[in-house]
Design a protein around this motif. Structure first.
Motif, PDB file in Angstrom:
ATOM      1  N   THR A   1     -22.192 -39.066 -26.170  1.00 10.13           N
ATOM      2  CA  THR A   1     -22.828 -39.660 -24.967  1.00 10.13           C
ATOM      3  C   THR A   1     -23.430 -41.153 -25.416  1.00 10.13           C
ATOM      4  OG1 THR A   1     -25.047 -38.683 -25.394  1.00 10.13           O
ATOM      5  CG2 THR A   1     -23.216 -37.509 -23.998  1.00 10.13           C
ATOM      6  N   GLY A   2     -23.328 -41.583 -26.715  1.00 12.63           N
ATOM      7  CA  GLY A   2     -23.934 -42.685 -26.762  1.00 12.63           C
ATOM      8  C   GLY A   2     -25.439 -42.781 -26.933  1.00 12.63           C
ATOM      9  N   CYS A   3     -26.265 -41.468 -27.186  1.00 15.80           N
ATOM     10  CA  CYS A   3     -27.622 -41.315 -26.948  1.00 15.80           C
ATOM     11  C   CYS A   3     -28.150 -42.036 -28.360  1.00 15.80           C
ATOM     12  CB  CYS A   3     -28.049 -40.025 -26.896  1.00 15.80           C
ATOM     13  SG  CYS A   3     -27.550 -38.847 -28.373  1.00 15.80           S
ATOM     14  N   ASN A   4     -27.630 -42.518 -29.421  1.00 14.15           N
ATOM     15  CA  ASN A   4     -28.078 -42.990 -30.469  1.00 14.15           C
ATOM     16  C   ASN A   4     -29.105 -41.883 -31.501  1.00 14.15           C
ATOM     17  OD1 ASN A   4     -27.529 -45.833 -31.049  1.00 14.15           O
ATOM     18  ND2 ASN A   4     -28.162 -46.163 -28.914  1.00 14.15           N
ATOM     19  N   ALA A   5     -29.243 -40.691 -30.960  1.00 17.11           N
ATOM     20  CA  ALA A   5     -29.852 -39.829 -31.878  1.00 17.11           C
ATOM     21  C   ALA A   5     -29.326 -39.850 -33.407  1.00 17.11           C
ATOM     22  CB  ALA A   5     -29.675 -38.388 -31.336  1.00 17.11           C
ATOM     23  N   CYS A   6     -27.907 -39.834 -33.544  1.00 18.48           N
ATOM     24  CA  CYS A   6     -27.424 -40.115 -34.743  1.00 18.48           C
ATOM     25  C   CYS A   6     -28.218 -41.185 -35.900  1.00 18.48           C
ATOM     26  CB  CYS A   6     -25.961 -39.895 -34.754  1.00 18.48           C
ATOM     27  SG  CYS A   6     -25.249 -41.203 -33.814  1.00 18.48           S
ATOM     28  N   SER A   7     -27.938 -42.254 -35.144  1.00 23.04           N
ATOM     29  CA  SER A   7     -28.689 -43.395 -35.673  1.00 23.04           C
ATOM     30  C   SER A   7     -30.064 -43.439 -35.998  1.00 23.04           C
ATOM     31  CB  SER A   7     -28.404 -44.535 -34.729  1.00 23.04           C
ATOM     32  OG  SER A   7     -28.609 -45.839 -35.388  1.00 23.04           O
ATOM     33  N   VAL A   8     -30.623 -42.752 -35.047  1.00 22.86           N
ATOM     34  CA  VAL A   8     -32.244 -42.782 -35.384  1.00 22.86           C
ATOM     35  C   VAL A   8     -32.407 -41.476 -36.567  1.00 22.86           C
ATOM     36  CG1 VAL A   8     -34.620 -41.653 -34.383  1.00 22.86           C
ATOM     37  CG2 VAL A   8     -32.957 -43.395 -33.254  1.00 22.86           C
TER      38      VAL A   8
ATOM     39  N   HIS B   1     -28.723 -51.001 -39.602  1.00 21.01           N
ATOM     40  CA  HIS B   1     -28.095 -49.363 -38.982  1.00 21.01           C
ATOM     41  C   HIS B   1     -27.149 -49.093 -39.735  1.00 21.01           C
ATOM     42  CE1 HIS B   1     -26.773 -52.001 -35.391  1.00 21.01           C
ATOM     43  NE2 HIS B   1     -25.948 -52.303 -36.411  1.00 21.01           N
ATOM     44  N   TRP B   2     -27.071 -47.994 -40.747  1.00 25.71           N
ATOM     45  CA  TRP B   2     -26.096 -47.693 -41.295  1.00 25.71           C
ATOM     46  C   TRP B   2     -24.903 -46.966 -40.356  1.00 25.71           C
ATOM     47  CZ3 TRP B   2     -27.845 -44.689 -46.208  1.00 25.71           C
ATOM     48  CH2 TRP B   2     -28.479 -45.504 -47.224  1.00 25.71           C
ATOM     49  N   MET B   3     -25.655 -46.523 -39.393  1.00 25.36           N
ATOM     50  CA  MET B   3     -24.838 -45.764 -38.288  1.00 25.36           C
ATOM     51  C   MET B   3     -24.917 -46.580 -37.123  1.00 25.36           C
ATOM     52  SD  MET B   3     -23.572 -42.232 -37.865  1.00 25.36           S
ATOM     53  CE  MET B   3     -22.621 -41.594 -36.461  1.00 25.36           C
ATOM     54  N   ARG B   4     -24.099 -46.917 -36.404  1.00 27.46           N
ATOM     55  CA  ARG B   4     -24.203 -47.979 -35.054  1.00 27.46           C
ATOM     56  C   ARG B   4     -23.394 -47.288 -34.161  1.00 27.46           C
ATOM     57  NH1 ARG B   4     -20.978 -52.142 -38.092  1.00 27.46           N
ATOM     58  NH2 ARG B   4     -18.871 -51.799 -36.906  1.00 27.46           N
TER      59      ARG B   4
ATOM     60  N   MET C   1     -19.954 -45.668 -35.540  1.00 24.17           N
ATOM     61  CA  MET C   1     -19.212 -46.156 -36.509  1.00 24.17           C
ATOM     62  C   MET C   1     -20.177 -46.471 -37.687  1.00 24.17           C
ATOM     63  SD  MET C   1     -16.724 -47.773 -38.114  1.00 24.17           S
ATOM     64  CE  MET C   1     -15.480 -48.389 -36.813  1.00 24.17           C
ATOM     65  N   MET C   2     -19.716 -45.740 -38.763  1.00 28.08           N
ATOM     66  CA  MET C   2     -20.301 -45.917 -39.977  1.00 28.08           C
ATOM     67  C   MET C   2     -19.368 -46.080 -41.212  1.00 28.08           C
ATOM     68  SD  MET C   2     -19.520 -43.137 -38.971  1.00 28.08           S
ATOM     69  CE  MET C   2     -19.023 -41.287 -39.362  1.00 28.08           C
ATOM     70  N   CYS C   3     -20.010 -45.939 -42.424  1.00 25.53           N
ATOM     71  CA  CYS C   3     -18.933 -46.152 -43.463  1.00 25.53           C
ATOM     72  C   CYS C   3     -17.644 -45.171 -43.332  1.00 25.53           C
ATOM     73  CB  CYS C   3     -19.369 -46.167 -44.987  1.00 25.53           C
ATOM     74  SG  CYS C   3     -18.602 -46.238 -46.516  1.00 25.53           S
TER      75      CYS C   3
ATOM     76  N   VAL D   1     -35.202 -46.433 -52.396  1.00 24.74           N
ATOM     77  CA  VAL D   1     -35.816 -47.484 -51.242  1.00 24.74           C
ATOM     78  C   VAL D   1     -35.353 -48.914 -51.870  1.00 24.74           C
ATOM     79  CG1 VAL D   1     -37.840 -48.695 -50.261  1.00 24.74           C
ATOM     80  CG2 VAL D   1     -37.881 -46.256 -50.515  1.00 24.74           C
ATOM     81  N   ARG D   2     -34.445 -49.673 -51.094  1.00 20.52           N
ATOM     82  CA  ARG D   2     -33.642 -50.474 -51.632  1.00 20.52           C
ATOM     83  C   ARG D   2     -34.532 -51.746 -51.620  1.00 20.52           C
ATOM     84  NH1 ARG D   2     -31.647 -46.091 -48.928  1.00 20.52           N
ATOM     85  NH2 ARG D   2     -31.627 -47.635 -47.056  1.00 20.52           N
ATOM     86  N   SER D   3     -34.190 -52.628 -52.667  1.00 21.18           N
ATOM     87  CA  SER D   3     -35.092 -53.664 -52.568  1.00 21.18           C
ATOM     88  C   SER D   3     -34.404 -55.108 -52.288  1.00 21.18           C
ATOM     89  CB  SER D   3     -35.527 -54.285 -53.878  1.00 21.18           C
ATOM     90  OG  SER D   3     -34.714 -54.172 -54.792  1.00 21.18           O
ATOM     91  N   LYS D   4     -34.652 -56.127 -52.199  1.00 14.65           N
ATOM     92  CA  LYS D   4     -34.000 -57.650 -51.785  1.00 14.65           C
ATOM     93  C   LYS D   4     -32.723 -57.737 -52.424  1.00 14.65           C
ATOM     94  CE  LYS D   4     -35.247 -62.195 -51.059  1.00 14.65           C
ATOM     95  NZ  LYS D   4     -36.174 -63.416 -51.108  1.00 14.65           N
ATOM     96  N   GLY D   5     -31.815 -58.120 -52.052  1.00 13.83           N
ATOM     97  CA  GLY D   5     -30.561 -58.575 -52.673  1.00 13.83           C
ATOM     98  C   GLY D   5     -29.536 -57.416 -52.966  1.00 13.83           C
ATOM     99  N   VAL D   6     -29.555 -56.412 -52.402  1.00 12.95           N
ATOM    100  CA  VAL D   6     -28.679 -55.501 -52.645  1.00 12.95           C
ATOM    101  C   VAL D   6     -27.788 -54.795 -51.168  1.00 12.95           C
ATOM    102  CG1 VAL D   6     -29.735 -54.444 -54.628  1.00 12.95           C
ATOM    103  CG2 VAL D   6     -30.088 -53.306 -52.719  1.00 12.95           C
ATOM    104  N   MET D   7     -26.632 -54.476 -51.528  1.00 10.57           N
ATOM    105  CA  MET D   7     -25.922 -53.992 -50.406  1.00 10.57           C
ATOM    106  C   MET D   7     -26.129 -52.418 -50.098  1.00 10.57           C
ATOM    107  SD  MET D   7     -23.822 -55.213 -48.188  1.00 10.57           S
ATOM    108  CE  MET D   7     -23.286 -56.909 -48.732  1.00 10.57           C
ATOM    109  N   GLU D   8     -26.229 -52.110 -48.853  1.00 11.66           N
ATOM    110  CA  GLU D   8     -26.115 -50.598 -48.799  1.00 11.66           C
ATOM    111  C   GLU D   8     -25.336 -50.243 -47.526  1.00 11.66           C
ATOM    112  OE1 GLU D   8     -30.589 -50.922 -48.068  1.00 11.66           O
ATOM    113  OE2 GLU D   8     -30.063 -49.963 -46.279  1.00 11.66           O
ATOM    114  N   LYS D   9     -25.082 -48.940 -47.689  1.00  9.98           N
ATOM    115  CA  LYS D   9     -24.234 -48.546 -46.486  1.00  9.98           C
ATOM    116  C   LYS D   9     -24.310 -46.745 -46.277  1.00  9.98           C
ATOM    117  CE  LYS D   9     -20.621 -47.276 -49.368  1.00  9.98           C
ATOM    118  NZ  LYS D   9     -20.509 -45.706 -48.978  1.00  9.98           N
ATOM    119  N   CYS D  10     -23.588 -46.444 -45.217  1.00 14.34           N
ATOM    120  CA  CYS D  10     -23.715 -44.951 -45.212  1.00 14.34           C
ATOM    121  C   CYS D  10     -22.950 -44.194 -46.389  1.00 14.34           C
ATOM    122  CB  CYS D  10     -22.937 -44.571 -43.970  1.00 14.34           C
ATOM    123  SG  CYS D  10     -22.364 -42.808 -43.873  1.00 14.34           S
ATOM    124  N   THR D  11     -23.747 -42.997 -46.712  1.00 10.57           N
ATOM    125  CA  THR D  11     -23.326 -42.357 -48.100  1.00 10.57           C
ATOM    126  C   THR D  11     -22.944 -40.768 -47.554  1.00 10.57           C
ATOM    127  OG1 THR D  11     -25.568 -41.584 -48.163  1.00 10.57           O
ATOM    128  CG2 THR D  11     -25.350 -43.585 -49.345  1.00 10.57           C
ATOM    129  N   PHE D  12     -22.700 -40.669 -46.667  1.00 10.74           N
ATOM    130  CA  PHE D  12     -22.817 -39.289 -46.165  1.00 10.74           C
ATOM    131  C   PHE D  12     -23.621 -38.469 -46.446  1.00 10.74           C
ATOM    132  CE2 PHE D  12     -17.793 -38.666 -45.151  1.00 10.74           C
ATOM    133  CZ  PHE D  12     -17.499 -39.400 -44.181  1.00 10.74           C
TER     134      PHE D  12
END
Lengths: 250, 289
Positions: free
Chosen positions: B39-46, B69-72, B99-101, B176-187
């Protein structure tokens, strides 16, 4: 006329760009050479545990004598030697969870309330003062892994103590060193990533007798097809501990 | 491997799919998302923000393309049916696509990382090691799904992201990621790890349903299914099988059939041969309003 000029400028720019690239490439080559020769000079260092790995001395609120509790018996004078108590008697969470935890004061008192011979020594007095005041002893952390590391005590105890029947002190000692001869524990191993991997790269038999039936999973941990040993069944593939990055990195 | 050998025996070296020579056993984590129930409610993203210590960057940074947002939820509008060429946002409403990794099998991001900070795990996940990442952002440039997010700022030290008391709600199982690194969904790899430890201690494999990703857990309509694709009893395996979507194909057999099929399963940008691990189930309704 203008076109000609533009072509010339173009050529010049191209030339400059080539030169720039060449300079960058040669810098890279020199850098690589320096790096490799540096590595070659250092490669004589082979041992993974060096005296530098010795951690800092940690000042504990009570100077806990590990040697007295876990050390070997002294046959000639029983009052001097250790009592060979299993590590897991006090560090009881190691086999039950990811973290080893700190033994609660209750654990100390549980025994010491019935050991009258040392009841009046300064350290035990301090222990009972804390007990009466209902205050925990504020032990300090000696083996502190970075927050991004996912290390699981339980898996290691299960693997070595329960599946392979190694003595607890040996299994704990792989990472914690010779604690039974220490008073206050001190870090003896570097606990760095390379040090962890040095063990995870060894050819441990994953299908230990009485061990976890993990099927062909062991093959996967190697990241390469292992050379099948002559005369061995496919299930008996020797493999390492898990060594993909996410196994330990959070 | 000499060049001659390579050229002469090309058929041996040529790989269509990485799993051909390293089959996933006993785990291959995969997902399927039913767009008909979404339904596009965004609960997954939150839920993902809460589980994975993702910084909330605020409107300004979001507008600069620095969202994390890893999950958009992507929104798509059909053409205005009653009025061709008409309004951009017609009455039938948006279609949603979480949409996520995609945890590609032949991940384009992995091959371009100069320091091998992103790797393939035996479970078929696309790992991201923050300590190793130097922030070249090649992976993000090469990702066809644009699901990698870069830490442009040192968010943990930014009081507006996690004020002092908010630090208490950070998940200790996730860096907790710091400045200068890439991140993404990890399942939700921390949940996978925990379940694997329990299973191994009990001398068995991870059961179906033992692992729920945060997005799956939060989804009010159960649109997201997560599980082990190798396990023939798992729900995700059954769904993939029923939809005739095969992980190691870049063209599905069902799509080649004359007249097509009624099956809804598809993978996004399949033709790029990244072999994503997420199957989407097409929306049935033409108009939702």
């Amino acid at each position: 006329m203008l076109g000609c000029l533009l072509t010339w400028v173009d050529c010049l720019l191209g030339e400059l760009l080539t030169m720039y690239r060449f300079i960058r490439f040669s810098t890279l080559l020199v850098g690589l050479f320096v790096a490799i020769s540096g590595f070659a000079a250092d490669s004589t260092v082979a041992t993974l545990t060096t005296p530098d790995d010795l951690g800092p001395e940690v000042k504990q609120p009570i100077e806990f004598p590990h040697n007295r509790h876990a050390g070997n018996h002294n046959p000639t004078d029983p009052t001097k030697g250790g009592m060979e108590i299993d590590c897991q008697y006090c560090h009881t969470y190691a086999r039950r969870s990811a973290v080893a935890g700190i033994p609660p004061l209750q654990k100390c008192i549980g025994c010491h309330k019935s050991i009258d011979s040392v009841r009046e020594t300064p350290r035990i007095k301090q222990l009972f003062e804390a007990w009466d005041a209902k205050k925990p002893i504020e032990w300090k952390k000696v083996h502190d892994l970075p927050d991004f590391v996912r290390f699981n005590h339980e898996r290691h105890i299960k693997r070595f103590v329960e599946q392979q029947n190694r003595p607890t002190q040996e299994a704990c000692g792989y990472c914690h060193g010779d604690v039974k001869n220490m008073t206050v524990a001190r870090r003896q191993k570097s606990l760095s990533m390379g040090w962890c991997a040095s063990c995870h790269e060894k050819a441990h038999s994953v299908t230990a007798p009485g061990g976890t039936p993990i099927g062909k999973q062991a093959y996967w941990y190697t990241f390469q097809k292992p050379a099948a040993a002559a005369g061995s069944t496919p299930d008996a593939i020797k493999a390492q501990g898990p060594n993909d990055c996410w196994q330990c990195h959070k | 491997m000499s060049v001659t050998n390579l050229l002469e025996n090309w058929s041996q070296f040529r790989h269509f799919h990485p799993v051909d020579d390293k089959p996933h056993d006993p785990y291959k984590w995969a997902m399927s998302i039913d767009l008909d129930t979404c339904t596009g409610c965004n609960a997954c993203s939150v839920a993902c923000f809460a589980e994975n210590n993702i910084p909330v960057v605020g409107k300004d940074k979001f507008e600069h393309g620095q969202q994390m947002h890893w999950m958009r939820i992507e929104r798509y509008w059909d053409e205005d049916v009653s009025n061709p060429g008409g309004r951009d946002f017609p009455d039938q409403g948006a279609q949603f696509l979480p949409m996520m990794c995609q945890q590609c099998e032949a991940a384009p991001c992995e091959t371009v990382c100069p320091v091998a900070a992103t790797n393939h795990t035996p479970d078929g996940l696309n790992s991201q090691i923050y300590n190793r990442c130097i922030g070249s952002r090649y992976c993000s440039a090469n990702c066809p799904f644009k699901v990698r997010y870069f830490n442009w700022y040192d968010y943990p030290t930014d009081d507006s992201v996690w004020p002092a008391e908010m630090n208490q709600q950070l998940n200790p199982d996730v860096s907790v990621r710091s400045k200068g690194v890439m991140e993404k969904c990890t399942f939700c790899v921390q949940r996978i790890s925990a379940a694997k430890v329990t299973a191994k201690n009990e001398g068995r494999l991870v059961h179906e349903g033992e692992i729920q990703t945060a997005c799956q857990q939060a989804c009010p309509t159960n649109a997201i299914t997560f599980g082990n694709l190798v396990d023939t009893e798992s729900r995700v395996h059954k769904q993939w099988e029923a939809q005739r979507v095969e992980i190691d194909k870049d063209k599905q057999e069902k799509d080649e059939e004359k007249g097509g099929t009624d099956l809804r399963g598809y993978r996004i940008l399949e033709e790029l041969r990244a072999y994503p691990s997420v199957m989407y189930l097409e929306r049935v309704r033409e108009s939702a309003v």
